[in-house]
Design an enzyme around this catalytic site. Structure first.
Site, mmCIF file in Angstrom:
data_model
loop_
_atom_site.group_PDB
_atom_site.id
_atom_site.type_symbol
_atom_site.label_atom_id
_atom_site.label_comp_id
_atom_site.label_asym_id
_atom_site.label_seq_id
_atom_site.Cartn_x
_atom_site.Cartn_y
_atom_site.Cartn_z
ATOM 1 N N GLU A 28 33.892 73.952 13.639
ATOM 2 C CA GLU A 28 33.325 74.962 14.539
ATOM 3 C C GLU A 28 33.700 74.618 15.974
ATOM 4 O O GLU A 28 33.837 73.433 16.324
ATOM 5 C CB GLU A 28 31.787 74.985 14.400
ATOM 6 C CG GLU A 28 31.118 75.970 15.353
ATOM 7 C CD GLU A 28 29.632 76.202 15.074
ATOM 8 O OE1 GLU A 28 29.076 75.532 14.188
ATOM 9 O OE2 GLU A 28 29.042 77.064 15.754
ATOM 10 N N ASN A 73 27.182 79.196 14.509
ATOM 11 C CA ASN A 73 26.530 80.005 15.536
ATOM 12 C C ASN A 73 27.523 80.494 16.578
ATOM 13 O O ASN A 73 27.353 81.568 17.162
ATOM 14 C CB ASN A 73 25.424 79.185 16.213
ATOM 15 C CG ASN A 73 24.297 78.816 15.252
ATOM 16 O OD1 ASN A 73 24.137 79.425 14.201
ATOM 17 N ND2 ASN A 73 23.513 77.805 15.613
ATOM 18 N N ASN A 173 27.508 84.861 10.335
ATOM 19 C CA ASN A 173 26.916 83.538 10.136
ATOM 20 C C ASN A 173 25.411 83.572 10.359
ATOM 21 O O ASN A 173 24.961 84.084 11.397
ATOM 22 C CB ASN A 173 27.532 82.534 11.119
ATOM 23 C CG ASN A 173 26.882 81.161 11.023
ATOM 24 O OD1 ASN A 173 27.054 80.451 10.037
ATOM 25 N ND2 ASN A 173 26.100 80.799 12.041
ATOM 26 N N GLU A 174 24.656 83.054 9.409
ATOM 27 C CA GLU A 174 23.205 82.860 9.548
ATOM 28 C C GLU A 174 22.523 84.030 10.258
ATOM 29 O O GLU A 174 21.758 83.831 11.208
ATOM 30 C CB GLU A 174 22.899 81.542 10.274
ATOM 31 C CG GLU A 174 23.288 80.337 9.465
ATOM 32 C CD GLU A 174 22.789 79.005 10.016
ATOM 33 O OE1 GLU A 174 22.305 78.962 11.159
ATOM 34 O OE2 GLU A 174 22.888 77.997 9.279
ATOM 35 N N TYR A 245 20.272 71.649 5.618
ATOM 36 C CA TYR A 245 20.400 70.354 6.305
ATOM 37 C C TYR A 245 19.149 69.541 6.007
ATOM 38 O O TYR A 245 18.045 70.089 5.980
ATOM 39 C CB TYR A 245 20.531 70.565 7.811
ATOM 40 C CG TYR A 245 21.825 71.250 8.212
ATOM 41 C CD1 TYR A 245 23.015 70.533 8.269
ATOM 42 C CD2 TYR A 245 21.858 72.611 8.519
ATOM 43 C CE1 TYR A 245 24.208 71.148 8.638
ATOM 44 C CE2 TYR A 245 23.044 73.228 8.881
ATOM 45 C CZ TYR A 245 24.219 72.496 8.942
ATOM 46 O OH TYR A 245 25.396 73.100 9.293
ATOM 47 N N GLU A 293 27.348 75.504 4.430
ATOM 48 C CA GLU A 293 26.912 74.478 5.391
ATOM 49 C C GLU A 293 25.927 73.576 4.660
ATOM 50 O O GLU A 293 24.884 74.062 4.187
ATOM 51 C CB GLU A 293 26.246 75.088 6.625
ATOM 52 C CG GLU A 293 27.223 75.779 7.553
ATOM 53 C CD GLU A 293 26.607 76.184 8.889
ATOM 54 O OE1 GLU A 293 25.699 75.481 9.372
ATOM 55 O OE2 GLU A 293 27.035 77.225 9.422
ATOM 56 N N GLN A 352 29.795 69.034 9.489
ATOM 57 C CA GLN A 352 31.109 69.553 9.777
ATOM 58 C C GLN A 352 32.136 68.459 9.525
ATOM 59 O O GLN A 352 31.783 67.450 8.913
ATOM 60 C CB GLN A 352 31.136 70.058 11.206
ATOM 61 C CG GLN A 352 30.122 71.218 11.405
ATOM 62 C CD GLN A 352 30.245 71.997 12.693
ATOM 63 O OE1 GLN A 352 31.115 71.751 13.503
ATOM 64 N NE2 GLN A 352 29.351 72.968 12.913
#
Ligand code: AHR
Length: 505
Positions: A28, A73, A173-174, A245, A293, A352
């Site tokens: 990212e 993000n 994304n999200e 996460y 992720e 990442q």
């Protein structure tokens, strides 16, 4: 005498073939992932494009199959066209997600050059935060259309006459997260994702499209979000994403060690929801999961907080978590969870790759080194081959706040019938006791033990650093032996192991 974990496994217990895409990662435009991570012109190992050779080498050693790009993000405010064309003409812009300045020195074409060198498949995310269908189509045409239309001719003029051929595309994304630029309700997102997917399929019916799922299993909309999005987008998408996460919070080590229970729950819940929608719609195809992720991430620590105020730095130090031995055990266990769901997890991306919550760390102008988490990833990617096998466990359990109690031992196996390679991936998640391993392997025929490695440190908080990069690394486990077809050995408290066996010649 420490308790025993008994494993029952058989070559007939097949779940699915090992998928190479399980071993994806993520780059990212965040912190130092791109700038001084993969890209640092002037670095002693940099090539003619400014890509760090040491990072390329470590990426290949890590065994990364695919890389998601450019966010995260970041993508929800990104104008993809800022990152193409002559470098001197590219605008710098504020990146709202990470309160940074994006110089746009690296863009789509550079990333594709890097991906070819790293030998990874690209996965590209479009911006459905501040943008919509038109921009998604534009970037698709720029990337993939053969020459002869405006955008593909522009790509050719920028030095890439051949289409990039990107197959996997993330639809935003999200978008369930209130922190996301252009955050949407499930209904709003379902609409824009469906329209973007429909148009992208009109351009190229063979794409693999991924709708945004939930940002964690703890989101208030978890489950309902997936049901709403899939009810509208089912026909047009192939996968739904999952993000997770984990971290030790409030000194609750036991719950942290059981993190893979949440990943199991997350995947099982999304599968159930997707299959419920399938039944409602009387659809034939099954929606797969892109776990794009996942990692250990200490979000409450200072290094995860973006700058603020008037300071909009380029490539600031952000999310540069240092991983411990225990983090690597949890991480290896998350890989076990992903592998055992290979029937429905079609793709996954470790978030990442470099510097940002990453297995590879770099020093600007200096060296690159491996975090503790590098090892379980590299070993699993290298040795998971053939079919994933279900492993039935009879294990002692340990109490923890989050899940009540969890199995102390966890395991998955892969079996490559052709070569006769059987590989076991094991975790002892119990902080208090060693486990005695007992696995009857007679049903696999005559095997020999090739290698047993265990990642463990007497201090679970020991870490690798630039100056001591080998503090935590897998060591030969000499207690493991194969006698009369039964595998036995010791799995120390808080450890991750790999045991490799081969057909006896
Ligand atoms: O990987 C770091 C961030 O975590 C990503 O930008 C975002 O998608 C997630 O919240």
């Amino acid at each position: 005498m420490s308790p025993t974990v008994t494993l029952t496994l058989n070559p007939a217990f097949r779940i699915a073939p090992v998928r190479r895409r399980t071993f994806g990662a993520f780059v990212e435009h965040l912190g130092r992932c791109v700038y001084t991570g993969i890209h640092e012109p002037g670095h002693p190992t940099a090539d003619e494009h400014g890509f760090r050779g040491d990072v390329l080498e470590l990426t290949r050693e890590l065994g990364v199959s695919s890389v998601r790009y450019p966010g995260g993000n970041f993508v929800s405010g990104f104008k993809w066209e800022d990152g193409i064309g002559p470098a001197r003409d590219r605008p710098a812009r504020h990146d709202l997600a990470w309160h940074s300045t994006e110089p746009n020195t690296v863009g789509l074409d550079e990333f594709m050059d890097w991906a070819r060198k790293a030998e990874v498949e690209p996965m590209y995310a479009v911006n459905l935060g501040t943008r919509g269908v038109e921009e998604a189509l534009d970037v698709l045409q720029y990337a993939n259309a053969p020459q002869g239309i405006a955008l593909s001719d522009e790509r050719a003029a920028n030095g890439h006459p051949e289409p990039h051929g990107i197959r996997m595309w993330c639809l935003g994304n999200e978008m369930d997260g209130p922190w996301q630029t252009g955050h949407k309700t499930a209904e709003e997102y379902a609409r824009i994702a469906t329209e973007a997917a429909r148009a992208m399929r009109q351009e190229d019916p063979d794409l693999e499209l991924i709708a945004c799922g939930s940002s964690s299993s703890q989101m208030p909309t978890f489950g309902a979000w997936e049901a709403t999005v899939l009810t509208e987008a089912y026909e047009f998408v192939d996968m739904i994403s999952a993000h997770a996460y984990y971290a030790e919070k409030d000194d609750d080590q036991a719950s942290f060690l059981a993190s893979a229970d949440d990943m199991d729950y997350f995947i099982d819940s999304v599968v159930a929801t997707a299959d419920h929608v399938r039944a409602k719609l009387k659809a034939v195809k099954r929606i797969m999961i892109s776990f794009d992720e996942w990692n250990v991430w200490y979000q409450h620590r200072a290094e995860s907080r973006p700058p603020s105020g008037d300071d909009w730095p380029v490539a600031p130090v952000l999310l540069e978590d240092t991983y411990t031995a225990m983090d690597a055990v949890v991480f290896g266990n998350l890989l076990i969870s992903l592998l055992r769901h290979s029937d429905r997890v079609a793709s996954a991306s470790l978030a990442q790759l470099v510097n940002v919550i990453a297995p590879i760390m770099t020093e600007p102008g200096g060296g690159a080194w491996k975090q503790t988490t590098f090892h379980p990833f590299a070993l699993t990617s290298r040795h998971a081959k053939g079919e994933v096998l279900d492993v039935r466990l009879d294990s002692p359990r340990f109490a923890n706040e989050r899940f009540g109690d969890s199995a102390s031992g966890d395991a998955v196996a892969t079996w490559d019938e052709e070569s006769g390679a059987l590989t076991l991936f094991l975790a002892n998640r119990d902080a208090a006791q060693t486990l005695q391993l007992d696995a009857d392997l007679a049903s696999f025929g005559e095997l020999e033990l090739l290698e047993a490695l265990t990642l463990h440190h007497e201090d679970p908080y020991a870490a690798n650093t630039k100056d001591a990069p080998d503090t935590v690394a897998p060591q030969a486990n000499d207690t493991v032996r194969l006698e009369d077809g039964v595998l036995r050995g010791e799995l120390p408290a808080i450890s991750w192991s790999i045991v490799r066996l081969g057909r006896r010649a």
